[in-house]
Design an enzyme around this catalytic site. Structure first.
Site, PDB file in Angstrom:
ATOM      1  N   GLU A  94      -2.489   0.769   5.409  1.00 58.89           N
ATOM      2  CA  GLU A  94      -2.841  -0.537   5.759  1.00 58.89           C
ATOM      3  C   GLU A  94      -1.799  -0.969   6.881  1.00 58.89           C
ATOM      4  O   GLU A  94      -0.663  -0.722   6.738  1.00 58.89           O
ATOM      5  CB  GLU A  94      -2.857  -1.609   4.780  1.00 58.89           C
ATOM      6  CG  GLU A  94      -4.088  -1.452   3.697  1.00 58.89           C
ATOM      7  CD  GLU A  94      -4.232  -2.205   2.760  1.00 58.89           C
ATOM      8  OE1 GLU A  94      -5.195  -2.682   2.564  1.00 58.89           O
ATOM      9  OE2 GLU A  94      -3.334  -2.889   2.008  1.00 58.89           O
ATOM     10  N   CYS A 107       2.821  -5.477  11.733  1.00 60.14           N
ATOM     11  CA  CYS A 107       3.548  -4.606  10.583  1.00 60.14           C
ATOM     12  C   CYS A 107       3.064  -3.297  10.295  1.00 60.14           C
ATOM     13  O   CYS A 107       1.735  -3.141   9.986  1.00 60.14           O
ATOM     14  CB  CYS A 107       3.318  -5.801   9.493  1.00 60.14           C
ATOM     15  SG  CYS A 107       4.117  -5.228   7.804  1.00 60.14           S
ATOM     16  N   CYS A 114       5.104   4.526  -2.020  1.00 60.62           N
ATOM     17  CA  CYS A 114       6.738   4.468  -1.957  1.00 60.62           C
ATOM     18  C   CYS A 114       7.331   4.851  -3.332  1.00 60.62           C
ATOM     19  O   CYS A 114       6.727   4.694  -4.284  1.00 60.62           O
ATOM     20  CB  CYS A 114       6.816   3.036  -1.917  1.00 60.62           C
ATOM     21  SG  CYS A 114       8.879   2.523  -1.586  1.00 60.62           S
ATOM     22  N   CYS A 118      10.353  -0.929  -6.585  1.00 58.88           N
ATOM     23  CA  CYS A 118      10.868  -2.102  -6.900  1.00 58.88           C
ATOM     24  C   CYS A 118       9.894  -3.139  -7.751  1.00 58.88           C
ATOM     25  O   CYS A 118       8.703  -2.727  -7.537  1.00 58.88           O
ATOM     26  CB  CYS A 118      10.917  -2.838  -5.369  1.00 58.88           C
ATOM     27  SG  CYS A 118      12.011  -1.885  -4.395  1.00 58.88           S
ATOM     28  N   CYS A 121       6.798  -5.209  -6.530  1.00 55.35           N
ATOM     29  CA  CYS A 121       6.154  -4.965  -5.131  1.00 55.35           C
ATOM     30  C   CYS A 121       4.825  -3.917  -5.430  1.00 55.35           C
ATOM     31  O   CYS A 121       4.934  -2.790  -6.175  1.00 55.35           O
ATOM     32  CB  CYS A 121       6.881  -4.015  -4.194  1.00 55.35           C
ATOM     33  SG  CYS A 121       6.262  -3.220  -2.824  1.00 55.35           S
ATOM     34  N   CYS A 340       3.517  -9.771   2.328  1.00 56.49           N
ATOM     35  CA  CYS A 340       4.636  -8.907   1.976  1.00 56.49           C
ATOM     36  C   CYS A 340       4.278  -8.296   0.483  1.00 56.49           C
ATOM     37  O   CYS A 340       3.888  -8.960  -0.313  1.00 56.49           O
ATOM     38  CB  CYS A 340       5.812  -9.604   1.982  1.00 56.49           C
ATOM     39  SG  CYS A 340       6.209 -10.227   3.469  1.00 56.49           S
TER      40      CYS A 340
END
Ligand code: SAH
Length: 365
Positions: A94, A107, A114, A118, A121, A340
């Site tokens: 995305e 962005c 990933c 975290c 997230c 975010c």
């Protein structure tokens, strides 16, 4: 679009010159082709009318122009736009465009998924799949610039690019640097290095490497003022604890003469107390810093809650009182899950990754 040969979309100026040298062509061809690709909107070699016909024919044989494919586009009530892009091999990523009065920020993602996990997230919940190639990273800009009408002939709509989408950019270092070179190249997107921001979860050695290779604006996802809490929120902290990370930030600021942005996600009852704010001001003393407070955006399978506005305001005032520039990031694109930490692509998580997070740590402040 053709599907064979070297994908020219992923070549920066040096690589493009090397490519043309290999064909026995003069190096200025590199600039011409970069302009066609990134500024003039050419989608095939036949359109590149300042190249001799035999060269165009040769390019058909040995090169290609392959960008990610738009699968879906969504627009938020606040004007934020999000594209779901399909990559070769079937993965998707995305990319988000955030229009503001005085600028437009794109962005961009750097990896499929990933590895850093975290705790708050959404991308981390997918696990890591693979790095994006330079063509896939710059391809996001290529696609958005067209969709926004900047290419071929519109005004510059994308004034800033942030590597804050999916993935950890410093774990895909070489490909990210190639894409950033294209962002800065006057034959491609012509952005100054201060209009490009790389955000990292805190890989200290990568920060040092970036300082030498491509010193763009640096943002660091700090999220906690001490190691005990940061170990929980950003597990890579166990490898690169806050002291090491901040030392690297200091070196980066010294070498580039620029301020470091520290991102701090506001999690109710976890890291948002006035005591945490005071501890943070002590940690950041001496570093040219700006703090971006990010109200937590809800993510399924994560039990955190967003800090109340009053807690965010108090936290911010503590930082300001200590002379640290602090702003609260405005949440954008929440209605289309473009905010975010909400970017996930359309990736089918492995069963093991479905596990719910444990309850948030007590005593975070
Ligand atoms: N891996 C890089 C790039 C991702 S940037 C990094 O960690 O910096 C995305 C930013 O959004 C990071 O600061 C990240 O910590 C933050 N973020 C992640 N999940 C979030 C969420 N649910 N709500 C608010 N911010 C989040």
């Amino acid at each position: 679009m053709v599907n064979n040969g070297t994908n020219l979309l992923g070549l920066d100026r040096g690589a493009m010159e090397g490519f043309f040298a290999g064909l026995g062509e003069k190096s200025y061809r590199a600039g011409q082709v970069l302009k066609w690709l990134h500024q003039s909107g050419a989608e095939d070699f036949a359109a590149m009318t300042n190249l001799a016909k035999p060269l165009r024919a040769k390019l058909q044989d040995v090169a290609s122009i392959e960008s990610p494919v738009v699968v879906r586009e969504q627009q938020s009530a606040d004007g934020t736009r999000k594209w779901l892009l399909r990559l070769t091999g079937g993965h998707s990523i995305e990319t988000v465009f955030i229009p503001e009065i005085d600028r437009g920020t794109l962005c961009v993602s750097s990896q499929v998924g990933c590895a850093l996990d975290c705790s708050f997230c959404a991308t981390g919940k997918q696990g890591f799949d693979r790095n994006l190639s330079p063509a896939e990273i710059i391809g996001q800009v290529w696609v958005a610039a067209r969709a926004l009408g900047q290419v071929p002939k519109g005004p510059r709509t994308i004034t800033n690019v942030v590597l804050m989408g999916m993935g950890e950019p410093l774990l895909n270092f070489t490909n990210v640097v190639t894409a950033m070179q294209l962002l800065m190249d006057d034959f491609a997107y012509g952005l100054s290095r201060w209009r490009i921001t790389l955000s990292t979860a805190g890989l200290a050695p990568g920060i040092d490497r970036l300082k030498d290779a491509c010193p763009v604006s640096l943002a660091v996802s700090l999220h906690a003022p001490n190691d005990a809490l940061r170990d929980e929120l950003v597990p890579i902290n166990k490898r690169y604890p806050i002291d090491d990370l901040l030392a690297a930030c200091h070196r980066y600021a010294d070498a580039t003469g620029s301020r470091i942005t520290f991102e701090y996600v506001m999690l109710a009852g976890i890291n948002d107390s006035p005591a945490c704010a005071s501890e943070l001001t002590r940690r950041l003393r001496g570093i040219p810093a700006k703090v971006n407070l990010i109200p937590f955006n809800p993510v399924s399978s994560v039990v955190y809650r967003r800090s109340p506005q009053a807690a965010i305001d108090t936290f911010r005032e503590r930082l300001l009182d200590a002379g640290i520039l602090a702003i609260t990031r405005k949440t954008r694109g929440e209605d289309i899950e473009a905010a975010c930490g909400q970017l996930v692509g359309e990736f089918i998580p492995r069963a093991a990754r479905h596990r719910l997070r444990a309850a948030p740590m007590p005593g975070g402040g």
